[in-house]
Design a protein around this motif. Structure first.
Motif, PDB file in Angstrom:
ATOM      1  N   ASP A  67       0.830  -1.196   0.000  1.00  0.00           N
ATOM      2  CA  ASP A  67       0.000   0.000   0.000  1.00  0.00           C
ATOM      3  C   ASP A  67       0.871   1.255   0.000  1.00  0.00           C
ATOM      4  O   ASP A  67       2.105   1.162  -0.057  1.00  0.00           O
ATOM      5  N   ALA A  73      -0.259  -5.328   1.672  1.00  0.00           N
ATOM      6  CA  ALA A  73      -1.710  -5.162   1.639  1.00  0.00           C
ATOM      7  C   ALA A  73      -2.410  -6.279   0.884  1.00  0.00           C
ATOM      8  O   ALA A  73      -3.609  -6.474   1.045  1.00  0.00           O
ATOM      9  N   HIS A  98      -5.938  -7.197   2.384  1.00  0.00           N
ATOM     10  CA  HIS A  98      -6.216  -6.872   3.788  1.00  0.00           C
ATOM     11  C   HIS A  98      -7.632  -6.308   3.921  1.00  0.00           C
ATOM     12  O   HIS A  98      -8.057  -5.487   3.104  1.00  0.00           O
ATOM     13  N   HIS A 101      -8.561  -2.706   3.287  1.00  0.00           N
ATOM     14  CA  HIS A 101      -8.494  -2.198   1.915  1.00  0.00           C
ATOM     15  C   HIS A 101      -9.633  -2.699   1.033  1.00  0.00           C
ATOM     16  O   HIS A 101      -9.644  -2.418  -0.166  1.00  0.00           O
ATOM     17  N   TYR A 106      -8.479  -3.069  -4.936  1.00  0.00           N
ATOM     18  CA  TYR A 106      -7.181  -3.740  -4.827  1.00  0.00           C
ATOM     19  C   TYR A 106      -7.258  -5.218  -5.216  1.00  0.00           C
ATOM     20  O   TYR A 106      -6.286  -5.776  -5.708  1.00  0.00           O
TER      21      TYR A 106
END
Length: 176
Positions: A67, A73, A98, A101, A106
């Motif tokens: 990240d 992340a 994660h 997020h 993502y």
């Protein structure tokens, strides 16, 4: 701002601790990554060590998304087939973003980065993955271009009386 991806980062203690922490957080947020909550880092670490061994032997590769603060992340493992008749496709395992997020895109970025990485592997023509039914994640993978090619009913026992389908999905890779 999106993630910065690295294929095959140096698996030092810091990365190991970060991946185990991510895996624990994702598992405890009910992510379908091989565990059922609650889990601790001590529960997850043996699985990480198995992946680490496969990486050191050249059987698997790790893709990490960092990240904006440089923290791990997202991750995914790209694993080669050892069967001589199946070396033209790879497995994608333990796809994780994660929980903090979630909703930022993502996951899609991770799937794109995994496909881009696989296109760079010699002779690889497709990516195969499995996912746990009952989570809806197969719709996400389909939106990333994967097609459901098989389903084994009740193959995953999450808890007594809670069996889920094992869904097999495939992404053919167009070679540039």
């Amino acid at each position: 701002m999106g993630l910065i991806f690295e294929l095959d980062p140096r698996a030092d203690r810091s990365l190991s601790d970060a991946v185990v922490a991510l895996w624990t957080e994702v598992s405890n947020a009910d992510g379908a990554v091989g565990f059922v909550p609650p889990v601790t880092a001590d529960d997850v670490r043996p699985e990480w060590l198995k992946h680490l061994s496969a990486m050191s032997e050249g059987r698997a590769r790790l893709l990490v998304g960092y990240d904006e603060e440089g923290a791990v992340a997202a991750t995914a493992f790209l694993t080669y087939n050892t069967h001589r008749l199946m070396r033209h496709w790879i497995w994608l395992y333990t796809v994780m973003v994660h929980p903090r997020h979630q909703g930022k895109g993502y996951g899609r970025d991770l799937m794109t980065a995994a496909a881009d990485a696989a296109r760079g592997f010699d002779g690889i023509q497709a990516i195969r993955l499995t996912c746990r039914g009952g989570t809806g994640v197969e719709r996400f993978y389909a939106s990333c271009g994967y097609k459901e090619v098989g389903r084994v009913p009740d193959a995953i026992r999450v808890a007594p009386g809670d069996d889920r389908d094992d869904i097999i999905m495939l992404l053919p890779l167009q070679q540039a």
